[in-house]
Write an enzyme that holds these catalytic residues in place. Structure first.
Site, PDB file in Angstrom:
ATOM      1  N   VAL A  50      29.467 106.793  59.318  1.00  0.00           N
ATOM      2  CA  VAL A  50      29.588 105.750  60.341  1.00  0.00           C
ATOM      3  C   VAL A  50      28.370 105.765  61.260  1.00  0.00           C
ATOM      4  O   VAL A  50      27.862 104.711  61.648  1.00  0.00           O
ATOM      5  CB  VAL A  50      30.894 105.921  61.159  1.00  0.00           C
ATOM      6  CG1 VAL A  50      30.980 104.894  62.282  1.00  0.00           C
ATOM      7  CG2 VAL A  50      32.116 105.829  60.250  1.00  0.00           C
ATOM      8  N   CYS A  51      27.895 106.957  61.595  1.00  0.00           N
ATOM      9  CA  CYS A  51      26.816 107.110  62.581  1.00  0.00           C
ATOM     10  C   CYS A  51      25.574 106.267  62.275  1.00  0.00           C
ATOM     11  O   CYS A  51      25.081 105.579  63.180  1.00  0.00           O
ATOM     12  CB  CYS A  51      26.433 108.573  62.731  1.00  0.00           C
ATOM     13  SG  CYS A  51      27.798 109.613  63.296  1.00  0.00           S
ATOM     14  N   PRO A  52      25.037 106.283  61.054  1.00  0.00           N
ATOM     15  CA  PRO A  52      23.802 105.514  60.857  1.00  0.00           C
ATOM     16  C   PRO A  52      24.014 104.006  61.001  1.00  0.00           C
ATOM     17  O   PRO A  52      23.077 103.291  61.370  1.00  0.00           O
ATOM     18  CB  PRO A  52      23.353 105.879  59.445  1.00  0.00           C
ATOM     19  CG  PRO A  52      24.569 106.408  58.775  1.00  0.00           C
ATOM     20  CD  PRO A  52      25.405 107.027  59.856  1.00  0.00           C
ATOM     21  N   ILE A  55      23.652 103.532  64.802  1.00  0.00           N
ATOM     22  CA  ILE A  55      22.286 103.821  65.236  1.00  0.00           C
ATOM     23  C   ILE A  55      21.353 102.690  64.810  1.00  0.00           C
ATOM     24  O   ILE A  55      20.543 102.210  65.607  1.00  0.00           O
ATOM     25  CB  ILE A  55      21.825 105.185  64.691  1.00  0.00           C
ATOM     26  CG1 ILE A  55      22.703 106.299  65.271  1.00  0.00           C
ATOM     27  CG2 ILE A  55      20.357 105.421  65.004  1.00  0.00           C
ATOM     28  CD1 ILE A  55      22.557 107.638  64.554  1.00  0.00           C
TER      29      ILE A  55
END
Length: 179
Positions: A50-52, A55
């Site tokens: 999920v993070c990228p 970002i």
């Protein structure tokens, strides 16, 4: 957790600003970018799923934030070396236009109250800090749910009006007038 009206705590963290090991590293402090709005967002771990997406979405809006005199700081509890490795290996992060801060001692995450109690990583927290250093917006998501950077930009626009903004207000629309 620190909230609206609290002063952002002092911090001094290593950060990654490029993929070139010779110029990749710098330090970011509370005093960096004086007089500007700051959008500080946290993610749990590098090299995850999920993070990228979040970002990269903040990266796509970096120009819009800059037009509003705001800097973006992305933060996780991973080291600056892990950030660099991730940026070098993930095509959506290679040209990221904002620093990735390494809160490896968890000092900023703990001071803001955004550490997950069981996992020991940062929650998906977002803070908008005004030029005087006061928190004006806080949002925290569960580890499994990504946030909406476009909504963060909308809230920044609303805060910058210093007026009453109704639900779903968008930049350029009328604000509310008190009777």
């Amino acid at each position: 957790m620190l909230t609206i009206g609290c002063k952002i705590p002092a911090f001094d963290l290593p950060a990654v600003v490029s993929t070139d090991p010779a110029t990749a590293f710098t330090r970011i402090t509370r005093e960096s970018a004086p007089g500007q709005w700051k959008v500080i967002f946290f993610w749990p771990k590098d090299f995850t799923f999920v993070c990228p997406t979040e970002i990269a979405a903040f990266g796509e809006l970096a120009g819009a934030f800059a037009e509003r005199d705001a800097v973006i700081y992305g933060v996780s509890t991973d080291s600056e070396y892990v950030h660099l490795a991730w940026r070098r290996s993930h095509p959506d992060l290679e040209t990221l236009p904002f620093p990735m801060l390494a809160d490896i001692k968890r000092e900023l995450s703990a001071a803001l109250g955004v550490l997950h109690p069981d996992e020991g990583v940062a929650l998906r927290a977002t803070f908008i800090v005004d030029p005087a250093g006061f928190i004006r917006f806080v949002s925290v998501n569960d580890l499994s749910v990504g946030r909406n950077p476009q909504e963060v930009l909308r809230v920044l626009d609303a805060l910058r009006t210093e007026a009453l903004c109704p639900c779903n207000w968008q930049k350029g629309e009328d604000v509310l007038q008190a009777a």
